[in-house]
Design a protein around this motif. Sequence first.
Motif, PDB file in Angstrom:
ATOM      1  N   LEU A 104     -83.241 -12.838  41.869  1.00 19.58           N
ATOM      2  CA  LEU A 104     -81.532 -12.390  40.906  1.00 19.58           C
ATOM      3  C   LEU A 104     -81.415 -13.386  40.104  1.00 19.58           C
ATOM      4  O   LEU A 104     -81.246 -13.081  38.435  1.00 19.58           O
ATOM      5  CB  LEU A 104     -80.723 -12.392  41.929  1.00 19.58           C
ATOM      6  CG  LEU A 104     -79.241 -12.203  41.998  1.00 19.58           C
ATOM      7  CD1 LEU A 104     -79.446 -10.209  41.716  1.00 19.58           C
ATOM      8  CD2 LEU A 104     -78.479 -12.453  43.152  1.00 19.58           C
ATOM      9  N   ILE A 105     -81.780 -14.310  39.893  1.00 15.80           N
ATOM     10  CA  ILE A 105     -82.215 -15.834  39.272  1.00 15.80           C
ATOM     11  C   ILE A 105     -82.816 -15.805  37.966  1.00 15.80           C
ATOM     12  O   ILE A 105     -82.591 -16.269  37.011  1.00 15.80           O
ATOM     13  CB  ILE A 105     -80.968 -16.875  39.693  1.00 15.80           C
ATOM     14  CG1 ILE A 105     -82.451 -17.600  40.929  1.00 15.80           C
ATOM     15  CG2 ILE A 105     -80.156 -16.453  40.451  1.00 15.80           C
ATOM     16  CD1 ILE A 105     -82.681 -19.275  41.188  1.00 15.80           C
ATOM     17  N   GLY A 106     -83.759 -14.943  38.358  1.00 11.88           N
ATOM     18  CA  GLY A 106     -84.951 -15.485  37.454  1.00 11.88           C
ATOM     19  C   GLY A 106     -84.513 -14.779  36.016  1.00 11.88           C
ATOM     20  O   GLY A 106     -85.323 -15.921  35.282  1.00 11.88           O
ATOM     21  N   PRO A 107     -84.200 -14.055  34.971  1.00 10.29           N
ATOM     22  CA  PRO A 107     -84.012 -13.587  33.740  1.00 10.29           C
ATOM     23  C   PRO A 107     -83.051 -15.240  33.094  1.00 10.29           C
ATOM     24  O   PRO A 107     -83.140 -15.796  32.430  1.00 10.29           O
ATOM     25  CB  PRO A 107     -82.604 -12.836  33.991  1.00 10.29           C
ATOM     26  CG  PRO A 107     -83.042 -11.661  34.780  1.00 10.29           C
ATOM     27  CD  PRO A 107     -84.165 -12.817  36.222  1.00 10.29           C
ATOM     28  N   LYS A 108     -82.117 -15.251  34.167  1.00  5.60           N
ATOM     29  CA  LYS A 108     -81.692 -16.576  33.865  1.00  5.60           C
ATOM     30  C   LYS A 108     -82.384 -17.952  33.772  1.00  5.60           C
ATOM     31  O   LYS A 108     -82.495 -18.547  32.621  1.00  5.60           O
ATOM     32  CB  LYS A 108     -80.790 -17.363  34.856  1.00  5.60           C
ATOM     33  CG  LYS A 108     -79.584 -15.765  35.202  1.00  5.60           C
ATOM     34  CD  LYS A 108     -78.678 -15.476  33.562  1.00  5.60           C
ATOM     35  CE  LYS A 108     -77.842 -14.477  33.239  1.00  5.60           C
ATOM     36  NZ  LYS A 108     -77.351 -13.417  32.394  1.00  5.60           N
ATOM     37  N   ILE A 109     -83.552 -18.229  34.788  1.00  3.00           N
ATOM     38  CA  ILE A 109     -83.971 -19.524  34.716  1.00  3.00           C
ATOM     39  C   ILE A 109     -85.443 -18.651  33.306  1.00  3.00           C
ATOM     40  O   ILE A 109     -85.362 -20.081  33.038  1.00  3.00           O
ATOM     41  CB  ILE A 109     -85.192 -19.691  35.752  1.00  3.00           C
ATOM     42  CG1 ILE A 109     -84.050 -19.883  37.413  1.00  3.00           C
ATOM     43  CG2 ILE A 109     -86.113 -21.006  35.903  1.00  3.00           C
ATOM     44  CD1 ILE A 109     -84.110 -20.174  38.740  1.00  3.00           C
ATOM     45  N   ALA A 110     -85.304 -18.046  33.407  1.00  2.00           N
ATOM     46  CA  ALA A 110     -86.435 -18.062  32.110  1.00  2.00           C
ATOM     47  C   ALA A 110     -85.783 -17.734  30.792  1.00  2.00           C
ATOM     48  O   ALA A 110     -86.111 -18.909  29.999  1.00  2.00           O
ATOM     49  CB  ALA A 110     -86.718 -15.957  32.481  1.00  2.00           C
ATOM     50  N   LYS A 111     -84.704 -17.339  30.991  1.00  2.00           N
ATOM     51  CA  LYS A 111     -83.876 -18.311  29.715  1.00  2.00           C
ATOM     52  C   LYS A 111     -84.026 -19.429  28.899  1.00  2.00           C
ATOM     53  O   LYS A 111     -84.272 -20.690  27.709  1.00  2.00           O
ATOM     54  CB  LYS A 111     -82.841 -17.186  29.397  1.00  2.00           C
ATOM     55  CG  LYS A 111     -82.243 -16.845  27.975  1.00  2.00           C
ATOM     56  CD  LYS A 111     -81.065 -15.926  28.353  1.00  2.00           C
ATOM     57  CE  LYS A 111     -80.543 -16.287  26.672  1.00  2.00           C
ATOM     58  NZ  LYS A 111     -78.765 -15.503  26.823  1.00  2.00           N
ATOM     59  N   GLY A 112     -83.563 -20.249  30.315  1.00  2.00           N
ATOM     60  CA  GLY A 112     -83.126 -22.340  29.735  1.00  2.00           C
ATOM     61  C   GLY A 112     -84.363 -22.059  29.751  1.00  2.00           C
ATOM     62  O   GLY A 112     -84.826 -23.122  28.902  1.00  2.00           O
ATOM     63  N   CYS A 113     -85.402 -22.205  30.454  1.00  2.00           N
ATOM     64  CA  CYS A 113     -87.334 -22.479  29.908  1.00  2.00           C
ATOM     65  C   CYS A 113     -87.857 -22.176  28.585  1.00  2.00           C
ATOM     66  O   CYS A 113     -88.333 -22.966  28.092  1.00  2.00           O
ATOM     67  CB  CYS A 113     -88.370 -21.789  31.436  1.00  2.00           C
ATOM     68  SG  CYS A 113     -88.012 -22.391  32.575  1.00  2.00           S
ATOM     69  N   CYS A 369     -80.051 -23.835  38.680  1.00  2.00           N
ATOM     70  CA  CYS A 369     -78.873 -22.512  37.959  1.00  2.00           C
ATOM     71  C   CYS A 369     -78.366 -22.398  39.157  1.00  2.00           C
ATOM     72  O   CYS A 369     -76.922 -22.514  39.101  1.00  2.00           O
ATOM     73  CB  CYS A 369     -80.390 -21.125  38.677  1.00  2.00           C
ATOM     74  SG  CYS A 369     -79.440 -19.655  38.227  1.00  2.00           S
ATOM     75  N   LEU A 370     -77.989 -22.118  40.352  1.00  2.00           N
ATOM     76  CA  LEU A 370     -77.488 -22.062  41.848  1.00  2.00           C
ATOM     77  C   LEU A 370     -75.894 -22.761  41.439  1.00  2.00           C
ATOM     78  O   LEU A 370     -74.526 -22.742  41.813  1.00  2.00           O
ATOM     79  CB  LEU A 370     -77.847 -21.894  42.794  1.00  2.00           C
ATOM     80  CG  LEU A 370     -78.605 -21.004  43.365  1.00  2.00           C
ATOM     81  CD1 LEU A 370     -79.006 -20.851  44.607  1.00  2.00           C
ATOM     82  CD2 LEU A 370     -78.106 -19.113  43.080  1.00  2.00           C
ATOM     83  N   GLY A 371     -76.390 -23.949  41.371  1.00  2.00           N
ATOM     84  CA  GLY A 371     -75.260 -24.827  41.348  1.00  2.00           C
ATOM     85  C   GLY A 371     -74.412 -25.238  40.520  1.00  2.00           C
ATOM     86  O   GLY A 371     -73.035 -25.315  40.029  1.00  2.00           O
ATOM     87  N   SER A 372     -74.712 -24.949  38.965  1.00  2.00           N
ATOM     88  CA  SER A 372     -73.732 -23.906  37.758  1.00  2.00           C
ATOM     89  C   SER A 372     -73.530 -22.658  37.792  1.00  2.00           C
ATOM     90  O   SER A 372     -72.954 -22.901  36.722  1.00  2.00           O
ATOM     91  CB  SER A 372     -74.813 -24.301  36.602  1.00  2.00           C
ATOM     92  OG  SER A 372     -75.440 -25.442  36.797  1.00  2.00           O
ATOM     93  N   ILE A 373     -73.252 -22.044  38.941  1.00  2.00           N
ATOM     94  CA  ILE A 373     -72.167 -20.412  38.538  1.00  2.00           C
ATOM     95  C   ILE A 373     -71.015 -20.933  39.472  1.00  2.00           C
ATOM     96  O   ILE A 373     -71.040 -21.766  40.486  1.00  2.00           O
ATOM     97  CB  ILE A 373     -73.748 -19.807  39.288  1.00  2.00           C
ATOM     98  CG1 ILE A 373     -73.553 -19.246  40.551  1.00  2.00           C
ATOM     99  CG2 ILE A 373     -74.282 -19.404  38.177  1.00  2.00           C
ATOM    100  CD1 ILE A 373     -74.784 -18.664  41.551  1.00  2.00           C
ATOM    101  N   TRP A 400     -72.005 -11.610  41.124  1.00  2.00           N
ATOM    102  CA  TRP A 400     -71.359 -12.014  39.581  1.00  2.00           C
ATOM    103  C   TRP A 400     -71.699 -12.679  39.073  1.00  2.00           C
ATOM    104  O   TRP A 400     -71.649 -13.284  37.991  1.00  2.00           O
ATOM    105  CB  TRP A 400     -69.831 -11.790  40.819  1.00  2.00           C
ATOM    106  CG  TRP A 400     -69.346  -9.949  40.839  1.00  2.00           C
ATOM    107  CD1 TRP A 400     -69.898  -9.384  41.865  1.00  2.00           C
ATOM    108  CD2 TRP A 400     -68.694  -8.624  40.084  1.00  2.00           C
ATOM    109  NE1 TRP A 400     -69.545  -8.460  41.837  1.00  2.00           N
ATOM    110  CE2 TRP A 400     -69.270  -8.224  40.346  1.00  2.00           C
ATOM    111  CE3 TRP A 400     -68.843  -9.325  38.411  1.00  2.00           C
ATOM    112  CZ2 TRP A 400     -68.858  -6.127  40.325  1.00  2.00           C
ATOM    113  CZ3 TRP A 400     -68.325  -8.090  38.093  1.00  2.00           C
ATOM    114  CH2 TRP A 400     -68.252  -6.845  38.416  1.00  2.00           C
ATOM    115  N   GLY A 401     -71.719 -13.945  40.370  1.00  2.00           N
ATOM    116  CA  GLY A 401     -71.784 -15.389  39.473  1.00  2.00           C
ATOM    117  C   GLY A 401     -73.003 -15.460  38.599  1.00  2.00           C
ATOM    118  O   GLY A 401     -72.999 -16.398  37.586  1.00  2.00           O
ATOM    119  N   GLY A 406     -73.908 -19.762  33.233  1.00  2.00           N
ATOM    120  CA  GLY A 406     -73.788 -20.576  34.107  1.00  2.00           C
ATOM    121  C   GLY A 406     -75.211 -20.801  34.413  1.00  2.00           C
ATOM    122  O   GLY A 406     -75.531 -23.032  34.046  1.00  2.00           O
ATOM    123  N   CYS A 407     -75.776 -19.866  34.978  1.00  2.00           N
ATOM    124  CA  CYS A 407     -77.007 -21.461  35.557  1.00  2.00           C
ATOM    125  C   CYS A 407     -77.717 -21.439  34.346  1.00  2.00           C
ATOM    126  O   CYS A 407     -78.800 -22.570  34.415  1.00  2.00           O
ATOM    127  CB  CYS A 407     -77.758 -19.649  35.813  1.00  2.00           C
ATOM    128  SG  CYS A 407     -79.174 -19.094  36.628  1.00  2.00           S
TER     129      CYS A 407
END
Lengths: 476, 361
Positions: A104-113, A369-373, A400-401, A406-407
């Motif tokens: 679920l959070i994969g693309p968000k982490i990917a972008k950050g990396c 990631c989770l800590g920032s949503i 939704w988060g 944020g993530c």
Amino acid sequence: MTDYPIDEIFRRAKLGELAVYPPKDEFGYNVFGADVYTKPRRFLLLDDIVLLPPQFTPERLEKGIELLREPLYTDVSTETSVGGFRVRMPVVCAAMGGTHIANLIGPKIAKGCAEMGVVYSLGENIAAIRGYDERLTNQPSFKERALAYLENLKDGYGGLVIQQSVEDENLKLWEKVYTDPDFDQYVEEGLIAFEIKAGQGAKPGLGGEVLVSREVALRIKDHYYIPEDPEKVVKDYYERHSAPGTFTEDILASQIRLIKNNFPRVKVFLKTGPYRDLDRVIEIASREGVDAITIDGKEGGTGMSPIAGMRDLGLPTVACLGAIARARDRGIRTSLIISGRLYDGSHVVKSLALGASAVAFGRPLVYACLGSIPLAPTFIKRELFRNPLLRELGKVALKWGVRGEGCTKGVVNYLKSVENEVKMLTSALGKYYMDRLSREDVGALNRDLAELFGIRYVYSAPEATGKVVQRGVELS
Amino acid sequence: MSMSQKLELPLEPHAFAEDIFRIVSHPIMQEVYRFRHLIARAVRDFLDGEGFVEFDPIMIGPVTDPGTRGAFEFRIPYYGREYRLMRSGILYKQLLAAAMEEGKIYFFYPNLRHEPIDAARTGRHLVEFVQIDLEVRDADHFQVMEIAERLLKHVIDEMRRYEDRLRKIWEFFGSERDSLPDVKLPLKRMTHREAVELLMEHAKDDKVIEELESRFGVKRPQDRLSFRAEIPWEWEWYLSKIHEQPFFIHDYPRGARGFYDREYPDKPGILMDFDLLAPEGHGELSSGAAREYEVSRVFARMRETNENPELYRWYLQFLRDHGRPTAGFGIGMERLVKYICDLPSVHLARPAPKIPGVHSP
């Protein structure tokens, strides 16, 4: 007898086979790991090693001459190369697969990396469970995650590592990627690696174990071992097992050769675990010319691992670092990446000083990631997932988060903190480049570790430097 | 054939999407297609004379061969399951060679391979192509190499009867050839190791390196030579270029080929296989091998190539219960046409060629 584990026996008596896993309500959300490593503490950690800055710093002088001013910690360059990828700092995002949260959070982490120019890895079973290009569930597909990373890369930093499990092979994932016009440009630029998955920290020798929803179970039942037939037994979640895969020295060597032969434009990575024959694994893989080997210590890869695995299978992360140090002594120059409960700049600097080329972070990036949503503090306390009544609410809130930025921001901030820390600590050691870190920079708080790495035991005297001739003192 | 006609025929792959009729109806292209027919007839005459039985290709099945060099397999829905379009007929060839009393079988086998985009640059890879695919029971690779060279000689000798017509094709495509080679048997045979050693010797010449770098756009081709890997495309072209007769390379290292190429029982790491290469830069025409037929060895080799044995259930069961030693090879039909007609690219040997990455009819 008061510490006799009565509760554990009660739990086993109640749950039967399922009792081998962490509590059921966390299934599919089990990113939190367990505190089995620290309570009671049974083995040594990287925290049993400290950094030893010197007074005399000839390399600082050298850097000053280059800059024509006194160097600051911000002058440290964290840029390096990992497995042939140019990276902004010696950090790799550990492979996370197709499980609920990771995906679920994969693309968000990917972008950050991508933004931070570190290597990003895609774990097993993403394409098989979530779909290759089209979404098979209400979650991101394999390609969404891959392109979220590749399309956001900048300044030539980074690289994408793609794993393929025994079951992913059914999909021919690597061939699909290799012949996909959307990936061709990145393949051509040398930004892709294929990684053989031959182990995972907390469950070396075991295959993937995941709980999947009924919808997913029905779709994949022909390709995976699912003990309860979802056609006949109706429930929310089903266990899905995948094979660990058989390796011999010949099989490993041949798999590496085959990738090099079949996919000549990608890099070859190997992910191995805390095995007793780790030295031999490193030797063979290096001989066959892999670009990098990721070694997951027993504290790593906790996702979906049985409790007994986390507790009792495999070499602790520091012991794996020992294998890395020995490999360097034997002249092996392959990129060696270490992971397993490592999460800060200090861990990075110590690992590099002991011979690692980079550190892989898994859980830290998930938490960042989770800590920032929104709703984050609640998540971290696990209340929403722990309480079955609130779990469904938790899923919705998470869904939704993660839609916001944020993530990604959390991941970027977290990596920036690590980068800053690495710069400060390296500078304190009087060094300005990652490849200058060496064993002289670390000391052990424990004699076993001092012996393992051939480093100084901090409570012993350093080697004698000869008799001191003291001037200016009147001797009688 | 006048120059004006030549200039009027756009030949690049994209042109097929523009006006395919104009290309396939061009007199020269018609001649190429006729030669494809003549070559096929010569192949059939030869193999039938040798006692082979021809089968029609089996196009779909639960599994196809693992493929090499990164080509993906096409899939189709099949009554609630997913079946594969054959990348090659290797599994069925072994089955039928073992089953038929004659012990000699062949196909004209259409193969479909979703090749990587970079394969479009080689001038010798197509997504859809045909193999003259044969298998012989109780034979090893050396025995089928003899069949391969006699077959090739037979085809070339037959085509010599039409040399005047061939010359027009050669001239149109700017070939320097003025006659078909007089194929002398036995053809030269070198091991993979000998071939790599020879190339390493030639790699010391800066001119050779420069030519390969500019022609193939590769950097430091000398670093791509290895005793443990397949010979890279640019070097295979070079090796072919410095030969005047077709020749064999045999004994490839394990890791370069699929699980079905048998490993020498007494030479671990070396496969009982071969490639037949055409000279003048045309390169590989054919690949063949003695097959692994013992189920225990095939199972272990499948792990090495990271295949899922589950998918190969029918094949593994067949080997366990009825496996027999076989050997065989496949000759790329379009490559053979390209070689005989001396075409600049393999896509000209088919009327509606599929080039990796090109959306053509």
